[in-house]
Design a protein around this motif. Sequence first.
Motif, PDB file in Angstrom:
ATOM      1  N   LYS A   1      44.418   7.798  54.508  1.00 33.20           N
ATOM      2  CA  LYS A   1      45.014   8.147  53.209  1.00 33.20           C
ATOM      3  C   LYS A   1      46.206   9.093  53.390  1.00 33.20           C
ATOM      4  O   LYS A   1      47.238   8.947  52.723  1.00 33.20           O
ATOM      5  N   LEU A   2      46.073  10.066  54.279  1.00 31.60           N
ATOM      6  CA  LEU A   2      47.174  11.001  54.510  1.00 31.60           C
ATOM      7  C   LEU A   2      48.381  10.302  55.137  1.00 31.60           C
ATOM      8  O   LEU A   2      49.528  10.645  54.821  1.00 31.60           O
ATOM      9  N   ASN A   3      48.143   9.333  56.006  1.00 30.18           N
ATOM     10  CA  ASN A   3      49.261   8.570  56.576  1.00 30.18           C
ATOM     11  C   ASN A   3      49.988   7.774  55.505  1.00 30.18           C
ATOM     12  O   ASN A   3      51.219   7.692  55.509  1.00 30.18           O
ATOM     13  N   GLU A   4      49.234   7.186  54.582  1.00 28.93           N
ATOM     14  CA  GLU A   4      49.863   6.446  53.476  1.00 28.93           C
ATOM     15  C   GLU A   4      50.687   7.394  52.601  1.00 28.93           C
ATOM     16  O   GLU A   4      51.797   7.070  52.180  1.00 28.93           O
ATOM     17  N   GLU A   5      50.130   8.584  52.325  1.00 29.05           N
ATOM     18  CA  GLU A   5      50.855   9.572  51.515  1.00 29.05           C
ATOM     19  C   GLU A   5      52.117  10.035  52.246  1.00 29.05           C
ATOM     20  O   GLU A   5      53.172  10.211  51.624  1.00 29.05           O
ATOM     21  N   LEU A   6      52.026  10.198  53.555  1.00 29.41           N
ATOM     22  CA  LEU A   6      53.183  10.604  54.347  1.00 29.41           C
ATOM     23  C   LEU A   6      54.283   9.550  54.296  1.00 29.41           C
ATOM     24  O   LEU A   6      55.463   9.877  54.128  1.00 29.41           O
ATOM     25  N   LYS A   7      53.907   8.282  54.409  1.00 34.24           N
ATOM     26  CA  LYS A   7      54.892   7.204  54.310  1.00 34.24           C
ATOM     27  C   LYS A   7      55.567   7.213  52.950  1.00 34.24           C
ATOM     28  O   LYS A   7      56.784   7.027  52.834  1.00 34.24           O
ATOM     29  N   ASP A   8      54.777   7.435  51.893  1.00 32.71           N
ATOM     30  CA  ASP A   8      55.331   7.481  50.544  1.00 32.71           C
ATOM     31  C   ASP A   8      56.299   8.649  50.389  1.00 32.71           C
ATOM     32  O   ASP A   8      57.394   8.491  49.837  1.00 32.71           O
ATOM     33  N   LEU A   9      55.911   9.816  50.889  1.00 29.10           N
ATOM     34  CA  LEU A   9      56.787  10.991  50.785  1.00 29.10           C
ATOM     35  C   LEU A   9      58.071  10.809  51.587  1.00 29.10           C
ATOM     36  O   LEU A   9      59.146  11.232  51.152  1.00 29.10           O
ATOM     37  N   ARG A  10      57.970  10.181  52.756  1.00 25.41           N
ATOM     38  CA  ARG A  10      59.178   9.931  53.543  1.00 25.41           C
ATOM     39  C   ARG A  10      60.134   8.998  52.813  1.00 25.41           C
ATOM     40  O   ARG A  10      61.344   9.225  52.785  1.00 25.41           O
ATOM     41  N   SER A  11      59.589   7.945  52.216  1.00 24.66           N
ATOM     42  CA  SER A  11      60.463   7.007  51.506  1.00 24.66           C
ATOM     43  C   SER A  11      61.085   7.676  50.276  1.00 24.66           C
ATOM     44  O   SER A  11      62.249   7.438  49.965  1.00 24.66           O
ATOM     45  N   ARG A  12      60.310   8.517  49.580  1.00 27.14           N
ATOM     46  CA  ARG A  12      60.873   9.238  48.438  1.00 27.14           C
ATOM     47  C   ARG A  12      61.964  10.208  48.892  1.00 27.14           C
ATOM     48  O   ARG A  12      62.986  10.375  48.214  1.00 27.14           O
ATOM     49  N   HIS A  13      61.758  10.863  50.036  1.00 31.81           N
ATOM     50  CA  HIS A  13      62.764  11.791  50.572  1.00 31.81           C
ATOM     51  C   HIS A  13      64.060  11.053  50.881  1.00 31.81           C
ATOM     52  O   HIS A  13      65.158  11.516  50.538  1.00 31.81           O
ATOM     53  N   ILE A  14      63.960   9.909  51.532  1.00 29.42           N
ATOM     54  CA  ILE A  14      65.153   9.129  51.869  1.00 29.42           C
ATOM     55  C   ILE A  14      65.858   8.668  50.604  1.00 29.42           C
ATOM     56  O   ILE A  14      67.096   8.723  50.506  1.00 29.42           O
ATOM     57  N   ASP A  15      65.089   8.247  49.602  1.00 21.55           N
ATOM     58  CA  ASP A  15      65.666   7.812  48.332  1.00 21.55           C
ATOM     59  C   ASP A  15      66.406   8.961  47.644  1.00 21.55           C
ATOM     60  O   ASP A  15      67.529   8.791  47.171  1.00 21.55           O
TER      61      ASP A  15
END
Length: 105
Positions: free
Chosen positions: A53-67
């Motif tokens: 779950k934390l890895n999925e959240e990390l991927k989401d946060l990274r994509s939001r950061h790039i956006d």
Amino acid sequence: MLGSRFKGFYADKLAPKNLLVTSWRMVLFISSLAILVIYSAHKVDQKVIRISKLNEELKDLRSRHIDMRTRLMSLSKPSKVAEEVEKLGLYESLDAPFKIQEKDK
């Protein structure tokens, strides 16, 4: 056939010695170990699920950061800034900037 062998083994070897009654400590120890193994396996499974779950959240946060970084770069372009402040009534100066120098006293 196998059932009769097991019944014969139990009647001949285990029942006369009453193995479970005489070795209750060993049975208790083995039961405790089994419970400990089940508990630790459950805890490991919980941690694996949490890591996933934390890895999925990390991927989401990274994509939001790039956006967000991409949007910020787009909004900070001089042409975009000029376009936005034009709505407020501000315009680019047509005169070149000049340097003010202070005279020594």
